[in-house]
Design a protein around this motif. Structure first.
Motif, short mmCIF file in Angstrom:
data_model
loop_
_atom_site.label_atom_id
_atom_site.label_comp_id
_atom_site.label_asym_id
_atom_site.label_seq_id
_atom_site.Cartn_x
_atom_site.Cartn_y
_atom_site.Cartn_z
N PRO A 1 0.81 -1.23 0.00
CA PRO A 1 0.00 0.00 0.00
C PRO A 1 0.84 1.27 0.00
O PRO A 1 0.39 2.31 -0.47
CB PRO A 1 -0.83 -0.11 1.29
N SER A 2 2.04 1.21 0.51
CA SER A 2 2.90 2.39 0.58
C SER A 2 3.67 2.65 -0.71
O SER A 2 4.36 3.66 -0.82
CB SER A 2 3.89 2.23 1.74
N ASP A 3 3.57 1.77 -1.70
CA ASP A 3 4.32 1.93 -2.95
C ASP A 3 3.91 3.19 -3.70
O ASP A 3 2.75 3.57 -3.73
CB ASP A 3 4.10 0.73 -3.88
N LEU A 4 4.90 3.81 -4.30
CA LEU A 4 4.70 5.00 -5.11
C LEU A 4 4.43 4.56 -6.54
O LEU A 4 5.26 3.86 -7.14
CB LEU A 4 5.96 5.86 -5.04
N ASP B 1 7.82 9.20 -11.68
CA ASP B 1 8.35 9.96 -12.82
C ASP B 1 8.38 11.45 -12.52
O ASP B 1 9.30 12.15 -12.94
CB ASP B 1 7.52 9.70 -14.08
N LEU B 2 7.40 11.93 -11.77
CA LEU B 2 7.39 13.35 -11.39
C LEU B 2 8.50 13.67 -10.39
O LEU B 2 9.08 14.75 -10.41
CB LEU B 2 6.03 13.73 -10.78
N LEU C 1 13.90 15.20 -8.95
CA LEU C 1 14.25 15.78 -7.66
C LEU C 1 15.24 14.93 -6.87
O LEU C 1 15.87 15.42 -5.93
CB LEU C 1 12.98 15.99 -6.82
N LEU C 2 15.37 13.66 -7.25
CA LEU C 2 16.28 12.77 -6.54
C LEU C 2 17.71 13.03 -6.99
O LEU C 2 17.96 13.28 -8.17
CB LEU C 2 15.90 11.32 -6.81
#
Length: 76
Positions: free
Chosen positions: A6-9, A15-16, A20-21
């Motif tokens: 459930p916590s998966d992005l 992609d958005l 930023l990473l």
């Protein structure tokens, strides 16, 4: 990753965030870990409230996940 949590992005949200990473550091070994899986593992610990050492086996090793989390947190 094999199992969805459930916590998966979702991929479209990753992609958005991808720009930023931080990129891999120059001069070191090439990055061999999947950053999307890394971010999902960090989110799993933060959302589910688990321990780093209790990460399910289909995530990258907990030591790697924790090191990325610690470095990203230090770097802001």
């Amino acid at each position: 990753m094999v199992k969805a949590y459930p916590s998966d992005l979702p991929s479209d949200q990753f992609d958005l965030l991808g720009d930023l990473l931080p990129p891999a550091k120059p001069g070191g070994c090439p990055r061999t870990v999947d950053i999307h899986a890394m971010l999902n593992a960090i989110l799993y610990v933060l959302v589910e409230g688990g321990r780093w050492r209790a990460l399910p086996g289909d995530f990258p090793p907990w030591q790697t996940v924790y090191t990325y989390f610690r470095n990203w947190r230090k770097d802001g």
